[in-house]
Motif scaffolding. Structure first.
Motif, PDB file in Angstrom:
ATOM      1  N   GLN A  70       5.673  13.678  -0.078  1.00 15.35           N
ATOM      2  CA  GLN A  70       4.235  13.539  -0.314  1.00 15.35           C
ATOM      3  C   GLN A  70       3.548  14.910  -0.356  1.00 15.35           C
TER       4      GLN A  70
ATOM      5  N   LEU B 115      -0.623   6.647  -8.033  1.00 15.31           N
ATOM      6  CA  LEU B 115       0.448   6.043  -7.237  1.00 15.31           C
ATOM      7  C   LEU B 115       0.751   6.805  -5.938  1.00 15.31           C
ATOM      8  N   PRO B 116       0.805   8.134  -5.953  1.00 14.62           N
ATOM      9  CA  PRO B 116       1.066   8.831  -4.680  1.00 14.62           C
ATOM     10  C   PRO B 116       0.003   8.546  -3.622  1.00 14.62           C
TER      11      PRO B 116
ATOM     12  N   SER C 263      -1.697   5.745  -3.384  1.00 15.76           N
ATOM     13  CA  SER C 263      -1.439   4.375  -2.940  1.00 15.76           C
ATOM     14  C   SER C 263      -0.301   4.352  -1.927  1.00 15.76           C
ATOM     15  N   VAL C 264       0.743   5.080  -2.255  1.00 10.00           N
ATOM     16  CA  VAL C 264       1.918   5.131  -1.375  1.00 10.00           C
ATOM     17  C   VAL C 264       1.566   5.740  -0.020  1.00 10.00           C
TER      18      VAL C 264
ATOM     19  N   LEU D  18      -5.570   5.705  -1.001  1.00 11.93           N
ATOM     20  CA  LEU D  18      -6.162   5.368  -2.290  1.00 11.93           C
ATOM     21  C   LEU D  18      -7.681   5.292  -2.211  1.00 11.93           C
TER      22      LEU D  18
ATOM     23  N   ARG E 207      -0.107  13.359 -11.733  1.00 10.10           N
ATOM     24  CA  ARG E 207       0.453  12.579 -10.626  1.00 10.10           C
ATOM     25  C   ARG E 207       1.054  13.497  -9.567  1.00 10.10           C
TER      26      ARG E 207
ATOM     27  N   GLN F 170      -1.955  -3.210  -3.653  1.00 10.14           N
ATOM     28  CA  GLN F 170      -1.611  -2.122  -4.568  1.00 10.14           C
ATOM     29  C   GLN F 170      -0.096  -1.929  -4.594  1.00 10.14           C
TER      30      GLN F 170
ATOM     31  N   VAL G  42       7.424   9.842  -5.542  1.00  7.47           N
ATOM     32  CA  VAL G  42       6.069  10.161  -5.093  1.00  7.47           C
ATOM     33  C   VAL G  42       5.914   9.974  -3.577  1.00  7.47           C
ATOM     34  N   GLY G  43       7.039   9.800  -2.884  1.00  7.35           N
ATOM     35  CA  GLY G  43       6.983   9.819  -1.420  1.00  7.35           C
ATOM     36  C   GLY G  43       6.870   8.462  -0.754  1.00  7.35           C
TER      37      GLY G  43
ATOM     38  N   TYR H 239       7.716   0.721   2.627  1.00  7.91           N
ATOM     39  CA  TYR H 239       6.652   0.478   1.645  1.00  7.91           C
ATOM     40  C   TYR H 239       7.238  -0.212   0.406  1.00  7.91           C
TER      41      TYR H 239
END
Lengths: 259, 300
Positions: free
Chosen positions: A113, A136-137, A139-140, A144, A183, B16, B213-214, B219
């Motif tokens: 991250q 997306l990063p 959200s992960v 967000l 991204r 999401q 993206v980690g 998750y």
């Protein structure tokens, strides 16, 4: 807040926009003044053969490195070691000061991250619109809601505002590369790793991507780019103090002007 | 407890993350169908268990409360021995009542085997005395000893030799029903595991991007687990409803129908099928989670 020239000033109507607000918001500390990624006497073997050995590399905050070398020399493997996708056969890879070998899977994910990665074959979730792919990063990372407002700024910065609702398969090669870069930087990572980011796009688009990377580097991000494109390296060195490393004969050497 | 909390967190989880996994028609249909079919079968297995449980309890209770005294004697002594036996029984602690069956009642008992025209009065048929016990029952050994002394032709049948195998059979049927439910749950878990693995394999590219993206394993797994759990819950709800309707459409229990027409639910037993959909969801949750985490470990 610092003002910067729009990286696509020659591509879109000339304008001055703010740097996207989220850049520099990464609150994780511990790397300032030290290396963000460090490889020490690293070796990697694959299929019974040693790809490289005794490899040392330090990516300091704000540094800019190019990685070159013949095909098959192990550039992509070296990059994968840098973002924890592969574990070195021997030696030590430190991600933000922590030994990658000792990190658990969650630790590797957390480190990623803080590392923005751009691949030559930009991979997206093809069923989601571009905006959601870029976000997306966030959200992960569960961020967000706090950073979604900045998404529009970022898309404008990479010149993809009008493509926000499009699906990735509808994008051109250059648009995909810029989307991948967006991204990669949306989490305001400490380091950006790009693997042949200009491999599938024309020279003009390469220049625009390079401008983006240079801008990010000026914001303090460490940048590591693997490329065959010597023209790109020359163009970069005209704008930023970049070191060129060459992976050859299983060793990493300083190359070009760095010799 | 921790699992249930996880399940609740999952069901209210991150939409999401859910969107990150594309809809997969094949695995969705497979999971829905499997959960629905298994829930349908589980309703019947549950009905079988509850019906046999009721049967075992009824047989046990009814047969335990009554016994029979059979008097075999020459015709000219039959009445005297019957009266003596009744007298003994009436003075026996634990016997609530003792009543000799009438000729018509004995004829009715024999009718299924010999037909309606049996001349009972001309045959040397033993006289039966129905004994109804009170709350504590009687001392069978003591009663036998007294009868042997006072009514030599009397044989006491306390139904033990009938009751025990019947109750054992009913209990085994009940266990069979519960075993069927366990097998159904295991089969559901196996099918959902296979479907989840197929979905994970089909989405290798999605997983690769999310890792890039980690995204942590929990998750990524959560996105799959949430989807499969909700599918299993939906499929099981439909299957359970269909099972209940099918049970309602079974013929009503009647005296001639016996056990099979008694298959179903009674009273609060109708609430038991409502447990099946959440149980299917919990099964799917753990099966998918285990499969997803294992697959993610193997893919790295």
């Amino acid at each position: 807040m610092a003002k910067v020239l729009h990286p696509f000033a020659g591509f879109r109507p000339a304008t001055v926009i703010e740097t996207p607000r989220f850049f520099g918001q990464n609150t994780q500390t511990g790397t300032k003044g030290t290396s963000v990624i460090e490889l020490e006497n690293v070796a990697y073997s694959y299929g019974g053969g040693e790809l490289f050995s005794e490899l040392n590399l330090t990516l300091a905050p704000g540094s800019f490195h190019f990685l070159t070398g013949p095909s098959g020399a192990g550039k992509t493997t070296l990059l994968k070691l840098c973002y924890g996708e592969l574990i070195a056969t021997s030696g030590q890879v430190r991600l933000f000061g922590a030994d990658a070998r000792a990190m658990d899977r969650d630790g590797i994910a957390m480190a990623r991250q803080r590392i923005g990665v751009v691949h030559q074959d930009c991979q997206f979730l093809d069923h989601l619109p571009l905006a959601e792919n870029v976000a997306l990063p966030l959200s992960v990372a569960g961020r967000l809601s706090e950073a979604a407002g900045n998404l529009g700024d970022l898309l404008a910065w990479v010149g993809l505002s009008e493509q926000a609702a499009q699906l990735p398969p509808q994008l051109s090669g250059g648009e995909r590369q810029r989307a991948a870069l967006a991204r990669a930087v949306i989490m305001s990572p400490d380091v950006i790793i790009a693997d042949e980011p200009t491999g599938n796009i024309d020279w003009e688009m390469s220049q625009r991507l390079l401008t983006l990377l240079v801008e990010l580097n000026r914001m303090g991000k460490a940048v590591l780019v693997a490329t065959h494109d010597m023209n790109l390296i020359r163009a970069a060195k005209a704008q930023v103090q970049a070191r060129v490393l060459r992976l050859k004969g299983r060793r990493l050497q300083a190359a070009g002007a760095d010799l | 407890m921790l699992g249930l909390l996880r399940l609740l967190a999952l069901l209210t989880g991150d939409p999401q993350a859910d969107r990150a996994v594309p809809p997969t028609g094949f695995t969705a249909r497979l999971t829905l169908f499997t959960a629905g079919a298994m829930a349908f079968l589980a309703v019947f297995a549950l009905a079988l268990s509850l019906a046999t449980g009721r049967l075992a309890d009824r047989w046990s209770a009814e047969l335990a409360r009554t016994s029979t005294l059979r008097i075999s004697a020459p015709a000219d002594q039959m009445a005297a021995q019957t009266a003596a036996a009744v007298k003994v029984l009436e003075t026996t602690p634990g016997v609530a009542s003792a009543r000799p069956l009438t000729d018509d009642e004995q004829k009715a008992l024999l009718e299924p085997w010999f037909g309606p025209d049996l001349p009972v009065e001309t045959l040397p048929i033993p006289r039966l005395i129905e004994i109804v016990e009170d709350g504590d029952g009687y001392d069978a050994a003591g009663l036998r000893a007294r009868l042997q002394a006072e009514v030599p032709g009397a044989v006491l049948d306390d139904h033990t030799r009938w009751r025990e195998p019947l109750v054992a059979a009913a209990n085994r049927l009940r266990m069979l029903g519960f075993s069927a439910i366990v097998l159904i749950a295991a089969s559901t878990a196996a099918m959902i595991t296979l479907a989840a693995q197929a979905a994970l394999a089909a989405n290798a590219q999605v997983i690769k991007v999310m890792r890039l993206v980690g995204a942590r394993d929990t998750y990524i797994a959560g996105a799959f687990v949430r989807r499969f759990t909700l599918r299993a819950l939906t499929g099981a709800a439909v299957g359970t409803l269909a099972g209940i309707v099918a049970i309602l459409l079974l013929p009503r229990a009647d005296a001639a129908g016996g056990f099979l027409t008694g298959l179903g639910f009674q009273g609060t037993g109708w609430l038991w099928p409502l447990v099946i959909p959440p149980l299917a969801a919990v099964t799917a949750f753990f099966a998918t989670r285990a499969a997803a985490l294992r697959t993610l470990r193997e893919q790295s």
